[in-house]
Design a protein around this motif. Structure first.
Motif, PDB file in Angstrom:
ATOM      1  N   VAL A   1      42.639  63.479 -65.610  1.00  0.00           N
ATOM      2  CA  VAL A   1      43.448  62.322 -66.010  1.00  0.00           C
ATOM      3  C   VAL A   1      42.502  61.239 -66.525  1.00  0.00           C
ATOM      4  O   VAL A   1      41.533  60.887 -65.850  1.00  0.00           O
ATOM      5  CB  VAL A   1      44.256  61.775 -64.812  1.00  0.00           C
ATOM      6  CG1 VAL A   1      45.091  60.563 -65.241  1.00  0.00           C
ATOM      7  CG2 VAL A   1      45.125  62.853 -64.196  1.00  0.00           C
TER       8      VAL A   1
ATOM      9  N   ASP B   1      39.680  62.349 -61.951  1.00  0.00           N
ATOM     10  CA  ASP B   1      41.012  61.890 -62.358  1.00  0.00           C
ATOM     11  C   ASP B   1      41.074  60.366 -62.335  1.00  0.00           C
ATOM     12  O   ASP B   1      40.626  59.741 -61.374  1.00  0.00           O
ATOM     13  CB  ASP B   1      42.078  62.455 -61.399  1.00  0.00           C
ATOM     14  CG  ASP B   1      42.497  63.861 -61.777  1.00  0.00           C
ATOM     15  OD1 ASP B   1      42.310  64.243 -62.956  1.00  0.00           O
ATOM     16  OD2 ASP B   1      43.013  64.578 -60.899  1.00  0.00           O
TER      17      ASP B   1
ATOM     18  N   VAL C   1      46.810  63.708 -69.156  1.00  0.00           N
ATOM     19  CA  VAL C   1      45.708  64.608 -68.810  1.00  0.00           C
ATOM     20  C   VAL C   1      44.959  65.053 -70.065  1.00  0.00           C
ATOM     21  O   VAL C   1      45.578  65.494 -71.043  1.00  0.00           O
ATOM     22  CB  VAL C   1      46.243  65.853 -68.059  1.00  0.00           C
ATOM     23  CG1 VAL C   1      45.083  66.735 -67.600  1.00  0.00           C
ATOM     24  CG2 VAL C   1      47.101  65.424 -66.871  1.00  0.00           C
TER      25      VAL C   1
ATOM     26  N   GLU D   1      52.113  64.794 -68.497  1.00  0.00           N
ATOM     27  CA  GLU D   1      52.786  65.878 -67.781  1.00  0.00           C
ATOM     28  C   GLU D   1      52.848  65.605 -66.287  1.00  0.00           C
ATOM     29  O   GLU D   1      52.231  64.662 -65.791  1.00  0.00           O
ATOM     30  CB  GLU D   1      52.038  67.201 -68.033  1.00  0.00           C
ATOM     31  CG  GLU D   1      50.596  67.173 -67.547  1.00  0.00           C
ATOM     32  CD  GLU D   1      49.824  68.445 -67.877  1.00  0.00           C
ATOM     33  OE1 GLU D   1      50.248  69.200 -68.766  1.00  0.00           O
ATOM     34  OE2 GLU D   1      48.789  68.665 -67.223  1.00  0.00           O
ATOM     35  N   GLU D   2      53.590  66.451 -65.581  1.00  0.00           N
ATOM     36  CA  GLU D   2      53.649  66.365 -64.128  1.00  0.00           C
ATOM     37  C   GLU D   2      52.348  66.891 -63.541  1.00  0.00           C
ATOM     38  O   GLU D   2      51.807  67.901 -64.012  1.00  0.00           O
ATOM     39  CB  GLU D   2      54.816  67.210 -63.594  1.00  0.00           C
ATOM     40  CG  GLU D   2      56.136  66.479 -63.540  1.00  0.00           C
ATOM     41  CD  GLU D   2      56.092  65.196 -62.694  1.00  0.00           C
ATOM     42  OE1 GLU D   2      55.612  65.235 -61.544  1.00  0.00           O
ATOM     43  OE2 GLU D   2      56.539  64.146 -63.197  1.00  0.00           O
ATOM     44  N   ARG D   3      51.817  66.177 -62.563  1.00  0.00           N
ATOM     45  CA  ARG D   3      50.572  66.606 -61.944  1.00  0.00           C
ATOM     46  C   ARG D   3      50.654  66.295 -60.461  1.00  0.00           C
ATOM     47  O   ARG D   3      51.206  65.272 -60.060  1.00  0.00           O
ATOM     48  CB  ARG D   3      49.396  65.863 -62.569  1.00  0.00           C
ATOM     49  CG  ARG D   3      48.022  66.384 -62.157  1.00  0.00           C
ATOM     50  CD  ARG D   3      46.993  65.806 -63.105  1.00  0.00           C
ATOM     51  NE  ARG D   3      45.614  66.039 -62.720  1.00  0.00           N
ATOM     52  CZ  ARG D   3      44.836  66.978 -63.244  1.00  0.00           C
ATOM     53  NH1 ARG D   3      45.319  67.813 -64.141  1.00  0.00           N
ATOM     54  NH2 ARG D   3      43.568  67.076 -62.877  1.00  0.00           N
ATOM     55  N   GLU D   4      50.089  67.154 -59.650  1.00  0.00           N
ATOM     56  CA  GLU D   4      50.134  66.949 -58.211  1.00  0.00           C
ATOM     57  C   GLU D   4      49.220  65.793 -57.809  1.00  0.00           C
ATOM     58  O   GLU D   4      48.126  65.654 -58.357  1.00  0.00           O
ATOM     59  CB  GLU D   4      49.684  68.231 -57.504  1.00  0.00           C
ATOM     60  CG  GLU D   4      50.321  68.400 -56.155  1.00  0.00           C
ATOM     61  CD  GLU D   4      50.100  69.798 -55.602  1.00  0.00           C
ATOM     62  OE1 GLU D   4      49.627  69.885 -54.465  1.00  0.00           O
ATOM     63  OE2 GLU D   4      50.396  70.781 -56.327  1.00  0.00           O
TER      64      GLU D   4
END
Ligand SMILES: [Zn+2]
Ligand SMILES: [Zn+2]
Length: 347
Positions: free
Chosen positions: A66, A124, A5, A15-18
């Motif tokens: 992203v 994204d 991101v 990182e973690e992303r929904e």
């Protein structure tokens, strides 16, 4: 899911992303391979070219976003009102947002759309396990074309659009300034389009070695007077492709083309350059410029499937998503021996 991101210049975080929800007219893609592009480097190093402040009118998204617009994958989910695309299908994404109703879109020139935007810069993108795109961006990938090659369709489309837009005819002679990924792919495309000689000009020997492998005649402009050497060897250049975008290469391009020749600008040149129009006038030569591509993904995919464009030769490294900053975005700036670095995302 995991994603790279963009938060700001020199600030890209894995990182973690929904995952985004699939809306009507959209498709979710499970990404396999995604290539790092010069515009990703601009976004990372200089913080430019990313949708900031307000949402993009078509994607309705803004940073943090992203990155990644050169990618292949598999259809994971199909939204309502989408036909001709099926879950599990191997695909490549043409990452251009366009409105479909402006003057330019109505003439078919959707790369000139008033609301033109890129997946991965204005929404994204593909440096993630999943990405949601518009159905109109999806192209099927035949079995003969690997996911790695699929990730190269987008930059190849940039190069081939420039070649198709140019005045190049079979048997003519070409020079390409800049042996980065777009320059290298322009060498391949010019050869595929029937150029008899293709010169590649750069200041890094590693890049020129790659260009030579692709069939170009390498010229290191830090060691020799490229204009003089190429003029002497070729007897005159018909089309000069400018994929470097600096004053010395522009000067050389303008003076190297013969009477009736053409300079085609592909590089996104940030600073205004001087162009000697008197030379162009005397030669009745033209300068033109191309932006991205339009109506060309199916042809690029078919050319790769037929073995007519060996695009995978420009891949110099494959990395994991976790390493995209150190081994991708940072490395590409410091190590000029690299051309296209692919990020392996699928399992
Ligand atoms: Zn790109
Ligand atoms: Zn439009």
């Amino acid at each position: 899911m995991k994603a790279a991101v963009w938060y700001g210049a020199k600030d890209v975080r894995v990182e973690e992303r929904e995952e985004r929800q699939v809306q009507s007219g959209q498709v979710k893609i499970k990404v396999e391979y995604a290539g790092i592009c010069g515009s990703d480097l601009h976004a990372y190093h200089h913080g430019v070219g990313i949708q900031e402040g307000q949402e993009h009118p078509l994607s309705r998204q803004k940073a943090p976003l992203v990155l990644g617009h050169e990618f292949s994958g598999v259809v994971a989910e199909v939204g309502e009102h989408v036909s001709g695309i099926e879950k599990g299908q191997r695909v490549v994404i043409e990452p251009l947002y366009h409105c479909g109703v402006c003057e330019y879109c109505l003439h078919g020139n959707y790369n000139q759309c008033v609301d033109f935007g890129f997946v991965g810069l204005n929404s994204d993108g593909g440096f993630a396990n999943y990405v949601v795109v518009e159905a109109y961006m999806v192209h099927a990938l035949p079995d003969e074309v690997s996911f790695e090659e699929g990730a190269l369709v987008e930059p190849t489309a940039v190069a081939m659009h420039a070649v198709r837009h140019s005045s190049l005819k079979v048997g003519q002679k070409v020079v390409v300034y800049g042996a980065g990924p777009i320059g290298l792919l322009t060498v391949l495309c010019a050869k595929a389009a029937g150029a008899s000689q293709v010169y590649a000009v750069d200041i890094f020997d590693e890049r020129l070695q790659l260009a030579e492998k692709l069939g170009a005649i390498p010229v290191n402009s830090s060691k020799v007077d490229a204009t003089e050497v190429i003029n002497r060897q070729s007897g005159g250049i018909d089309v000069a492709f400018e994929a470097a975008g600096v004053q010395p290469t522009m000067d050389s391009a303008v003076s190297i083309v013969k009477k009736g020749g053409q300079v085609v600008v592909i590089a996104a040149i940030a600073e205004p350059l001087k162009v000697d129009f008197f030379q162009l006038l005397v030669k009745e030569a033209t300068v033109t410029a191309t932006l991205a591509y339009r109506h060309i993904f199916p042809e690029i995919i078919a050319l790769i499937a037929a073995g007519a464009l060996d695009v995978k030769q420009v891949i110099t490294r494959k990395i994991e998503l976790d390493d995209i900053v150190e081994e991708g975005l940072e490395l590409l700036l410091s190590d000029k021996s690299h051309a296209k670095i692919l990020v392996k995302i699928g399992g």
